[in-house]
Scaffold this active site. Structure first.
Site, mmCIF file in Angstrom:
data_model
loop_
_atom_site.group_PDB
_atom_site.id
_atom_site.type_symbol
_atom_site.label_atom_id
_atom_site.label_comp_id
_atom_site.label_asym_id
_atom_site.label_seq_id
_atom_site.Cartn_x
_atom_site.Cartn_y
_atom_site.Cartn_z
ATOM 1 N N HIS A 133 4.752 -105.491 151.420
ATOM 2 C CA HIS A 133 4.181 -106.829 151.312
ATOM 3 C C HIS A 133 4.039 -107.269 149.868
ATOM 4 O O HIS A 133 4.196 -108.444 149.532
ATOM 5 C CB HIS A 133 2.837 -106.869 152.031
ATOM 6 N N CYS A 180 30.138 -100.812 143.818
ATOM 7 C CA CYS A 180 28.992 -100.993 144.717
ATOM 8 C C CYS A 180 27.773 -100.209 144.259
ATOM 9 O O CYS A 180 26.760 -100.190 144.948
ATOM 10 C CB CYS A 180 29.355 -100.624 146.153
HETATM 11 C C1 PEP Z 1 26.747 -94.767 144.213
HETATM 12 O O1 PEP Z 1 26.716 -93.536 144.100
HETATM 13 O O2 PEP Z 1 26.889 -95.542 143.253
HETATM 14 C C2 PEP Z 1 26.605 -95.387 145.542
HETATM 15 C C3 PEP Z 1 26.778 -96.673 145.721
HETATM 16 O O3 PEP Z 1 26.213 -94.557 146.556
HETATM 17 P P1 PEP Z 1 24.670 -94.097 146.770
HETATM 18 O O4 PEP Z 1 23.842 -94.784 145.749
HETATM 19 O O5 PEP Z 1 24.321 -94.450 148.157
HETATM 20 O O6 PEP Z 1 24.800 -92.618 146.526
#
Ligand code: PEP
Ligand code: MG
Length: 555
Positions: free
Chosen positions: A190, A487
């Site tokens: 929250h 990512c």
């Molecule tokens: C990463 O290692 O950058 C990734 C996106 O995977 P996680 O953070 O889930 O290990």
């Protein structure tokens, strides 16, 4: 090493920069466990005293809810309801009937419910703070003490706390609270929800916060989750100024992701389940760049069936109907152990059986997951991209690609291990896309635990060695004409996102809260600036120099 100001890291929740002195909430009331035995004849009155205190607390929360709006009002109303929770009140009343005084009964019933909430986990566990806050308010009322809370400072300040009660957060004035960081709390707590509504830069789950004394000057960046302690004054002022410009631009950004001269770079969201995907929809995210499937199953003792898994995956596909969704197969192990994935006892789990390696250790688990993904894809009429985590060899990538293609889906692999970055061109002979996980890539490149706050400067994605491996991977994608995304957390850093685009990265996937900031920054620079910045960072000697070099070009 350069002589940098100490930097703390947490989970970024609300983007924005704040610079000012630290304040801390007044300590909560002392919880004493001494119980006075209430004689039989006085128990009825003690029970009535407890009821009256609860009613006063609930009424105050309700009336605050009436004067608040949006999420703050909802949270205050929900807390008023929690204060009147029948089971909690009955537990306290039962204790009073057995002779406890009202204060001891309030504490005892709360302890009991905290344990229950923590066992349930997830969102319920995040309500522990709410319940403890209600306990403290009821205790203050019983003792005739003033209501606990935060005194707003005269000088605009940065509030650091273990955790904040929603009722406290809802009362914060953004003009006087420049930023907020907590040691505890999750991104959906929250505190986080209200801070987002109030537009107060916010970081949760911050390591090392206790060591920062009230009065210390800090620079808090809710977009990156960084708190710089005693920063250089001019640099901090410049960051605040830049933030003002950025906020205006972020508010005006409508997507899709592209540089100012029209080179598309997709900006996508990282999600962990259907509700996360639905929550990401109102952002400008063009799709999901990383669906961390293992996070759906952290509390499971046994492997979910194919049909259970299909239902969960379908929720995410449904939320992004017709858009790109990149699903990652279970990244079990190390910091994300799955009880059903049979991890052997290991001395060094980060270098052990994790990610794709679990497929060999627990036969059939990957096949069943891919069957579930294919079923969800068919049911929802989507065509997901499916990638494997922790790929270290070309053979692993080739075998994974075969399994995915045999189910008519698009195969890719993550680049999180230096060996994969070094052989990115060879991986791309087998898969259709790569996605760089900079969190693990930094950990394995720098031989530094990503969870260690002490080593945070080594696991910084701006480390030149990490950037060199990212650049090599992106170049392999450009040469092969295949997409390469990022990512890891690097994609959530708007400045670094531009550098990545300049290296040839085709998509950036980050927390939903960072999407607009990344997209807006990208829309303010040309692709040539991004390329120049990528070139400039390639000769930097450390992260500080790399950031400075990029910032000079990406103005
Ligand atoms: C990463 O290692 O950058 C990734 C996106 O995977 P996680 O953070 O889930 O290990
Ligand atoms: Mg990873």
């Amino acid at each position: 090493m350069t002589n940098e100001a100490p930097v703390l890291h947490g989970t970024p929740v609300v983007p924005g920069v704040g610079y000012g002195p630290v304040i801390r909430p007044a300590p909560r009331p002392q919880i004493t466990t001494t119980t006075t035995t209430v004689p039989d004849t006085a128990r009825e009155a003690e029970s009535a005293r407890f009821d009256a205190a609860v009613e006063v607390v609930a009424d105050r929360l309700k009336s605050r809810a009436v004067h608040a709006s949006g999420a703050a009002a909802e949270v205050l109303q929900a807390n008023a309801v929690l204060a009147q929770d029948r089971a909690w009140r009955a537990a306290a009343d039962g204790k009073i009937r057995s002779g406890s005084d009202a204060a001891a009964a309030t504490i005892g019933a709360t302890d009991q419910f905290v344990t229950i909430f923590e066992k349930i986990g997830g969102l319920q566990a995040e309500r522990v703070t709410d319940l403890i806050d209600i306990r403290d308010r009821v205790l203050a009322e019983l003792n005739g003490d003033p209501e606990p809370g935060i005194e707003l400072p005269d000088v605009p300040s940065v509030l650091l706390a273990d955790d904040l009660a929603p009722a406290d957060t809802a009362g914060l004035d953004p003009a006087r609270i420049l930023g907020l960081a907590t040691s505890l709390g999750g991104p959906t707590s929250h505190t986080a929800i209200i801070a987002r509504q109030l537009g107060i830069p916010c970081i949760v789950a911050t390591a090392g916060l206790d060591d920062v004394a009230a009065g210390t000057t800090v620079l808090i960046d809710g977009g990156t989750g960084r708190i710089v302690v005693d920063p250089d004054h001019d640099a901090a002022e410049a960051a605040v100024e830049q933030d003002r410009t950025d906020r205006a631009r972020i508010g005006a950004w409508t997507g899709p992701g592209a540089t100012s001269d029209g080179h598309p770079v997709a900006v996508l969201a990282n999600v962990q389940d259907g509700s996360g995907a639905r929550a990401a929809r109102p952002t400008q995210a063009e799709g999901v760049g990383l669906f961390r499937t293992e996070l759906c199953f952290l509390d499971r003792d046994t492997e979910p069936t194919v049909s259970e898994q299909a239902d969960i995956y379908a929720e995410v596909f449904d939320a992004y109907q017709g858009r790109k969704v990149v699903l990652r197969t279970l990244d079990a192990g190390s910091d994300k152990p799955l009880r059903f994935a049979e991890h052997p006892q290991e001395h060094n789990p980060a270098l052990g059986v994790r990610g794709i390696r679990v497929a060999a250790a627990a036969p059939g688990i990957l096949e069943r997951q891919l069957d579930a993904v294919a079923a969800a894809a068919e049911r929802t009429g989507t065509a997901p991209w499916v990638m494997a985590p922790m790929i270290a060899t070309v053979a692993e990538a080739a075998a994974f690609a075969d399994r995915v293609r045999s189910r008519n889906m698009v195969p890719g692999v993550m680049v999180e291990v230096p060996s994969a970055a070094l052989l990115a061109d060879r991986l791309l002979e087998h898969v259709d896309f790569l996605s760089i996980g900079t969190n693990d890539l930094a950990q394995y490149t720098m031989a530094a635990d990503r969870m260690s706050p002490e080593l945070a400067s080594l696991t910084d994605a701006w480390q030149p060695a990490v950037l060199a491996l990212v650049a090599r991977t992106a170049a392999a994608g450009v040469a092969a004409g295949k997409p390469v995304g990022v990512c890891g957390e690097a994609a959530a850093d708007p400045l670094l996102a531009c550098v990545l685009a300049g290296m040839g990265v085709t998509s950036l996937s980050c927390a939903a809260s960072a999407v607009a900031a990344v997209g807006a920054r990208l829309s303010a620079v040309t692709m040539q600036q991004c390329r120049d910045a990528a070139h400039a960072v390639s000769s930097a000697v450390d992260p500080v120099e790399a950031r400075a070099a990029a910032a000079r070009i990406l103005v």
